[in-house]
Design a protein around this motif. Sequence first.
Motif, PDB file in Angstrom:
ATOM      1  N   LYS A  35       0.840  -1.202   0.000  1.00 24.57           N
ATOM      2  CA  LYS A  35       0.000   0.000   0.000  1.00 24.57           C
ATOM      3  C   LYS A  35       0.879   1.257   0.000  1.00 24.57           C
ATOM      4  O   LYS A  35       1.000   1.953   1.004  1.00 24.57           O
ATOM      5  N   PRO A  36       1.532   1.573  -1.120  1.00 22.75           N
ATOM      6  CA  PRO A  36       2.414   2.752  -1.160  1.00 22.75           C
ATOM      7  C   PRO A  36       1.680   4.048  -0.868  1.00 22.75           C
ATOM      8  O   PRO A  36       2.264   4.982  -0.301  1.00 22.75           O
ATOM      9  N   ALA A  37       0.393   4.121  -1.234  1.00 23.08           N
ATOM     10  CA  ALA A  37      -0.358   5.344  -0.965  1.00 23.08           C
ATOM     11  C   ALA A  37      -0.528   5.562   0.535  1.00 23.08           C
ATOM     12  O   ALA A  37      -0.512   6.698   1.022  1.00 23.08           O
ATOM     13  N   ALA A  38      -0.693   4.463   1.290  1.00 20.73           N
ATOM     14  CA  ALA A  38      -0.814   4.576   2.741  1.00 20.73           C
ATOM     15  C   ALA A  38       0.481   5.093   3.345  1.00 20.73           C
ATOM     16  O   ALA A  38       0.475   5.937   4.248  1.00 20.73           O
ATOM     17  N   LEU A  39       1.601   4.585   2.856  1.00 20.88           N
ATOM     18  CA  LEU A  39       2.899   5.066   3.351  1.00 20.88           C
ATOM     19  C   LEU A  39       3.057   6.553   3.063  1.00 20.88           C
ATOM     20  O   LEU A  39       3.469   7.331   3.937  1.00 20.88           O
ATOM     21  N   GLU A  40       2.725   6.965   1.870  1.00 22.61           N
ATOM     22  CA  GLU A  40       2.866   8.370   1.498  1.00 22.61           C
ATOM     23  C   GLU A  40       2.016   9.260   2.402  1.00 22.61           C
ATOM     24  O   GLU A  40       2.463  10.310   2.872  1.00 22.61           O
ATOM     25  N   SER A  41       0.785   8.796   2.681  1.00 22.22           N
ATOM     26  CA  SER A  41      -0.119   9.581   3.525  1.00 22.22           C
ATOM     27  C   SER A  41       0.406   9.706   4.945  1.00 22.22           C
ATOM     28  O   SER A  41       0.402  10.794   5.542  1.00 22.22           O
ATOM     29  N   LEU A  42       0.901   8.593   5.497  1.00 21.06           N
ATOM     30  CA  LEU A  42       1.352   8.616   6.887  1.00 21.06           C
ATOM     31  C   LEU A  42       2.701   9.301   7.037  1.00 21.06           C
ATOM     32  O   LEU A  42       2.993   9.891   8.084  1.00 21.06           O
ATOM     33  N   VAL A  43       3.540   9.226   6.037  1.00 19.35           N
ATOM     34  CA  VAL A  43       4.796   9.974   6.077  1.00 19.35           C
ATOM     35  C   VAL A  43       4.500  11.479   6.112  1.00 19.35           C
ATOM     36  O   VAL A  43       5.120  12.244   6.858  1.00 19.35           O
ATOM     37  N   ALA A  44       3.515  11.893   5.314  1.00 16.12           N
ATOM     38  CA  ALA A  44       3.153  13.308   5.300  1.00 16.12           C
ATOM     39  C   ALA A  44       2.572  13.744   6.641  1.00 16.12           C
ATOM     40  O   ALA A  44       2.821  14.876   7.100  1.00 16.12           O
ATOM     41  N   ALA A  45       1.830  12.848   7.295  1.00 18.87           N
ATOM     42  CA  ALA A  45       1.173  13.210   8.554  1.00 18.87           C
ATOM     43  C   ALA A  45       2.110  13.130   9.754  1.00 18.87           C
ATOM     44  O   ALA A  45       2.017  13.961  10.666  1.00 18.87           O
ATOM     45  N   TYR A  46       3.025  12.150   9.771  1.00 18.53           N
ATOM     46  CA  TYR A  46       3.808  11.891  10.985  1.00 18.53           C
ATOM     47  C   TYR A  46       5.315  12.127  10.829  1.00 18.53           C
ATOM     48  O   TYR A  46       6.034  12.149  11.821  1.00 18.53           O
ATOM     49  N   ASP A  47       5.782  12.267   9.604  1.00 20.58           N
ATOM     50  CA  ASP A  47       7.195  12.578   9.358  1.00 20.58           C
ATOM     51  C   ASP A  47       8.125  11.643  10.136  1.00 20.58           C
ATOM     52  O   ASP A  47       8.891  12.095  11.012  1.00 20.58           O
ATOM     53  N   PRO A  48       8.103  10.332   9.863  1.00 22.29           N
ATOM     54  CA  PRO A  48       8.959   9.409  10.619  1.00 22.29           C
ATOM     55  C   PRO A  48      10.441   9.719  10.411  1.00 22.29           C
ATOM     56  O   PRO A  48      10.844  10.254   9.378  1.00 22.29           O
ATOM     57  N   ASP A  49      11.223   9.343  11.407  1.00 11.89           N
ATOM     58  CA  ASP A  49      12.659   9.572  11.322  1.00 11.89           C
ATOM     59  C   ASP A  49      13.352   8.555  10.438  1.00 11.89           C
ATOM     60  O   ASP A  49      14.375   8.855   9.813  1.00 11.89           O
ATOM     61  N   VAL A  50      12.809   7.331  10.424  1.00 14.24           N
ATOM     62  CA  VAL A  50      13.396   6.247   9.644  1.00 14.24           C
ATOM     63  C   VAL A  50      12.272   5.510   8.931  1.00 14.24           C
ATOM     64  O   VAL A  50      11.210   5.261   9.522  1.00 14.24           O
ATOM     65  N   ILE A  51      12.503   5.152   7.674  1.00 10.53           N
ATOM     66  CA  ILE A  51      11.583   4.280   6.947  1.00 10.53           C
ATOM     67  C   ILE A  51      12.325   2.995   6.636  1.00 10.53           C
ATOM     68  O   ILE A  51      13.433   3.022   6.090  1.00 10.53           O
ATOM     69  N   VAL A  52      11.731   1.870   6.999  1.00 11.55           N
ATOM     70  CA  VAL A  52      12.358   0.570   6.782  1.00 11.55           C
ATOM     71  C   VAL A  52      11.547  -0.190   5.746  1.00 11.55           C
ATOM     72  O   VAL A  52      10.325  -0.316   5.862  1.00 11.55           O
ATOM     73  N   ARG A  53      12.253  -0.703   4.740  1.00  9.42           N
ATOM     74  CA  ARG A  53      11.630  -1.534   3.710  1.00  9.42           C
ATOM     75  C   ARG A  53      12.389  -2.854   3.632  1.00  9.42           C
ATOM     76  O   ARG A  53      13.585  -2.917   3.952  1.00  9.42           O
ATOM     77  N   SER A  54      11.695  -3.879   3.177  1.00 11.32           N
ATOM     78  CA  SER A  54      12.350  -5.180   3.082  1.00 11.32           C
ATOM     79  C   SER A  54      12.024  -5.810   1.744  1.00 11.32           C
ATOM     80  O   SER A  54      11.032  -5.464   1.095  1.00 11.32           O
ATOM     81  N   GLY A  55      12.849  -6.769   1.360  1.00 14.14           N
ATOM     82  CA  GLY A  55      12.617  -7.474   0.115  1.00 14.14           C
ATOM     83  C   GLY A  55      13.891  -8.033  -0.460  1.00 14.14           C
ATOM     84  O   GLY A  55      14.988  -7.482  -0.244  1.00 14.14           O
ATOM     85  N   ASN A  56      13.754  -9.152  -1.183  1.00 16.33           N
ATOM     86  CA  ASN A  56      14.918  -9.802  -1.807  1.00 16.33           C
ATOM     87  C   ASN A  56      16.016 -10.129  -0.798  1.00 16.33           C
ATOM     88  O   ASN A  56      17.217 -10.035  -1.084  1.00 16.33           O
ATOM     89  N   GLY A  57      15.585 -10.469   0.443  1.00 11.40           N
ATOM     90  CA  GLY A  57      16.543 -10.863   1.459  1.00 11.40           C
ATOM     91  C   GLY A  57      17.311  -9.720   2.079  1.00 11.40           C
ATOM     92  O   GLY A  57      18.269  -9.941   2.815  1.00 11.40           O
ATOM     93  N   ARG A  58      16.907  -8.459   1.807  1.00  6.41           N
ATOM     94  CA  ARG A  58      17.631  -7.308   2.347  1.00  6.41           C
ATOM     95  C   ARG A  58      16.688  -6.419   3.141  1.00  6.41           C
ATOM     96  O   ARG A  58      15.484  -6.397   2.904  1.00  6.41           O
ATOM     97  N   THR A  59      17.249  -5.691   4.080  1.00  6.01           N
ATOM     98  CA  THR A  59      16.512  -4.679   4.836  1.00  6.01           C
ATOM     99  C   THR A  59      17.120  -3.323   4.518  1.00  6.01           C
ATOM    100  O   THR A  59      18.317  -3.108   4.710  1.00  6.01           O
TER     101      THR A  59
END
Length: 856
Positions: A86-110
């Motif tokens: 849900k990339p749109a959800a991430l975009e919305s919450l980043v705009a609202a809460y301005d997190p310090d770190v965003i963590v993504r995972s995939g292909n065995g990497r963080t």
Amino acid sequence: MTTQLDFLRVPFAADLASHGDSPAILTDNVAVTYRELAERVDDLAVRLGTERRLVALTAANNLESLVAYLAALAGGHPLILLPEDKPAALESLVAAYDPDVIVRSGNGRTVLEERRPGTRHELHPDLALLLSTSGSTGSPKLVRLSHANLQSNAESISEYLNIGPDDRAATTLPMSYCYGLSVINSHLLRGAGLVLTDLSVVDPCFWELFRNRGATAFAAVPYTFELLERVGFAGMELPSLRYVTQAGGRLAPEMVRQYAGLGRRQGWDLFVMYGQTEATARMAYLPPELAATVPGAIGIPVPGGSLRIDPVPGLEHGELVFTGPNVMLGYAETAEDLGKGRSIDELRTGDLARQHPTGVYEVVGRRSRFVKIVGLRVDLGQVERILADLGVQAASAGTDDGLVVAVEGDHDTRLLGKVLSQGLGLPRAALQVHAVEHLPRLATGKLDYQAVLALSRPEPVHAPADGAAAGPGSVRRIFEDALEVADIADGDTFVSLGGDSLSYVAASVRLEQALGHLPPGWHVTPVRDLEPRPRTAPARKRRRFFAPLETSIVLRAVGIVLIVSTHVGLFSWQGAAHVLMAVAGYNFARFQLSGERFQRLRRQLNSLARIVVPSMAFIVVAYLITDNYTPANILLLNAIVGPETVTTQWHFWFIEILVYLLLGMTALLAVPWADRAERRFPLLLPLALTGAGLLTRYELVNPGVPHTAPALWLFALGWAIARSRTVAQRCVVSAIAVLTVPGFFENVTRECTLLAGILVLIWLPSIPVPKGLRRLTVVLASASLYAYLVHWLVYPPLAGISPALAVGASLAAGAAYWALCMCVVNAATRRLTPSKKSHKRVPPSLLPNRLTGSQG
């Protein structure tokens, strides 16, 4: 601003290493111990730093996401948990809460996206996790959960489920969903294993993984049980399964009884549960021993919690209120709310409830599921219950301006609207009913009421690309011509539009010409998925002398030629009629067994009429101009009341027996339990009918209808062929044919013909046909039933002149009678149903990414 690690941690995340070398994570090819998991978590916690920071994690059901989740909890970093898809959800919450770190995972990497070295937020010491409220993954409104919330809820769940180190739970739900997350938390707390997967329960690989890893439990939402019905869960061998949990919405009481009974028979328990994100997932559970007596109840409070019912003015039932250590700190709507402490001490659930005499609680409605339309208070849950009593699955939503109802399947929305209008006392203009292919659902499996509301908004009209939607070779035009319908919607299929084996042949040939190939399962594929895509450059055509035709079409064409030629005496090749009996069962399964029960019944009766009416009409003519037949022939009853000796009165035995079988199957599947059995055991039921047919084949049972011993056996075997999806299943059906056909006719050629026809139907989806014979093959297959009827009158005066002429004339007369009947049927259809009601599609943007196709 807090800068030191002077905060609480979540114990189950910080103490992973205490479980030593016990298996923590199991995938299809990886096993990770608790000690190894703790090392990975510690490594990532170091990367996140020692200063508390706001972390946003886009999570999937994979090891990297789980490690990131635990690292944030163990390191004391407040975490916003989001679904990965849900990339749109991430975009919305980043705009609202301005997190310090965003963590993504995939292909065995963080991947850590560090937006700043420290934090700009004031973070309350108790804050551990932020989850979206149910159904609002893009909303800035989040549930604030504390370290104590997570720990206490994991403890209470593991207590009443009696989770131990030997347990292993399969992750059937997204970890970004509070219910799926609670499964993870409660098992990690007890040192149990997690069979980590994002496979759906409809995927055979999921069950292979489940068995191979010795999984003992899985979690289900109501929609999961619909998927379990499709895959034949009741017939699976799952020796390690200890219990199934259900939450995420109300499961129908009859389904609770059904699965609780199944569990008792197979040695596992069903735990029906109730919860909300605001209570860190779960507030109540129904002890398995009560599922049979109070299947509609939510049960008793989880350990450490309590429930009460507060009166609601003007309503019969009160509101359910929960207190316990798992009640959230409160809501957050802005970044400034992250510094707040506890703002509530109890959770007003919004659910209306009552207490059963046994002491358990029952939810009877939703306080917020009421709207006031033209001054009338309307219970949206009651709307769904009214339709459920009529056998219609529905979802209702509304505002004070009006009511919007989505009904699943092909229903008369005008009639349902009238029923609801009268039942609710609403003006008809205040009510909209829309037929949809599938009720829209969120990623959690819950009904998506916003998508239902969106049905009231007109969809934009898009011009067809490259003229495909209206062109003579388009899928819509082909279906319109073959089925005499109009207003075909994107989600309609050949079968849902009323297609059957009689109209299938012509449609399939035109479709193959339009697409260049015939997609597998095209008859149950939505129109939107069949329409050809515009090509960027013209494809270069190769000259071909053979073109494939579907096997059942070729068998019908070859079969009628062999039957007529044998009867005329051009040559003798017996066994083709019995091949066509298996083909009839094969087509019955493909065209008559989709949709809900009453839709199936209507389709089956229509198909019967298309056989019975032209047959009786022709036999009336044959009765009037010859002395070969009796009124029993006209009524298609000769096989029951006629002479046992084979005379001319037995000419129409194939049609009579086919009609008996279709009537019998229609009557059987009109019974609710049989209809459910067919849906749950799509292959097992026809195999059981094949077994019943073999009782007559081996003369263990006398059917009371002479000369019909192979009918049920072969018809059911054809049905089983259509339901065989895997190589193993096709091998089983092939073995049945190989073992049962030899010895029946005491004629090797006849038995070889029958066996070859069945095996070809099983293993070959199509057969190459010379292009010059393609059109003739299609016509013969389409007219096969009619040629069988008329050849008894056509060939006798011509056989003495030329057997070849007699065969040709019989087949031509059959084609002519077929064309005449189709003209009559199409004219009647146009007169009776000038246009077909189209399904209204849920806008694609409002459909869930996971549950529409795969995720349970």
